[in-house]
Design an enzyme around this catalytic site. Sequence first.
Site, mmCIF file in Angstrom:
data_model
loop_
_atom_site.group_PDB
_atom_site.id
_atom_site.type_symbol
_atom_site.label_atom_id
_atom_site.label_comp_id
_atom_site.label_asym_id
_atom_site.label_seq_id
_atom_site.Cartn_x
_atom_site.Cartn_y
_atom_site.Cartn_z
ATOM 1 C CG ASP A 197 -1.988 1.042 1.224
ATOM 2 O OD1 ASP A 197 -2.977 0.943 0.477
ATOM 3 O OD2 ASP A 197 -1.796 2.010 1.977
ATOM 4 C CG HIS A 233 -5.569 -3.019 -0.662
ATOM 5 N ND1 HIS A 233 -4.869 -2.409 -1.674
ATOM 6 C CD2 HIS A 233 -5.152 -2.418 0.503
ATOM 7 C CE1 HIS A 233 -4.070 -1.481 -1.174
ATOM 8 N NE2 HIS A 233 -4.227 -1.467 0.141
ATOM 9 C CE1 TYR A 281 -4.401 7.675 0.384
ATOM 10 C CE2 TYR A 281 -4.126 7.771 2.767
ATOM 11 C CZ TYR A 281 -4.317 7.031 1.602
ATOM 12 O OH TYR A 281 -4.430 5.661 1.672
#
Length: 275
Positions: A103, A254, A201
């Site tokens: 990730d 994921h 982010y």
Amino acid sequence: MRPDRLTVLEHLGLTFDVTDAGPVDGPPAVLLHGFPEDRSSWDAVSSCLHAAGLRTLAPDQRGYSPGARPAGTAAYRLEHLVGDVLALIDAAGVEQVHLVGHDWGGAVAWLTAAHHPDRVASLTVLSTPHPAALSRSMRHVDQLGRSWYIAAFQVPFLPERVFAAGFRSLLVGSGLPLEVAERHATRLARPEALRGPINWYRAMRSSDLPARRVTVPATYVWGSRDVALGRRAAELTREHVTGPYEFVELDASHWLPETEPDACAAAIVRRVSSV
């Protein structure tokens, strides 16, 4: 064989918690977790790597270690995240490591290998495509739809409050096992605990680290049922690696370190053994 032990990395006034385990003289592998995990996400993978003779160093990254939660978005720019990895390699007393990431940890691993190939003997990335491949895939509706949360995280303050309240159900819905989701949701139940991870982010756009091609031997492992990262970016990744490359597709979600540890460890060992 040494038992798992908690050590710390002091870097730029920050204190990072690191699990250092496996044979003391084994080839060193640095394991970088993703969002919203911590170093415990590697536990099952690490056990397999130790059995194969590797030493593992798994840090709680910037924003996750209690002693490494700087204020302000700028502290989470990509160049700082890569700098943390280089500091850990230096602290381990080695010239090179086998770098592994999942990730967000995968994104940092791609960039570290691209910009500092002299410090990376091999690269294995789980779930995350090369950053340039992901950027290219954003031109298509499929990946844009999968990445909705990136835009949501740009809003100041509010995402920490909203996601802290509903984190568990979101994680379970994306394929993370319930007991793991509950652990992470409990750890990040307060908005202030989520601020650092979400700032990764927010800092993306202001980061000053271009996505170069990777020249070191690399393996990319992707789950075909990944809700966040689609096939187009996975397939484009090959174009951004000039060294030896292997693509491994799994029928999985994921959360590969937690749900597919044996397959992930096998891919890592295969890559390490190739150099």
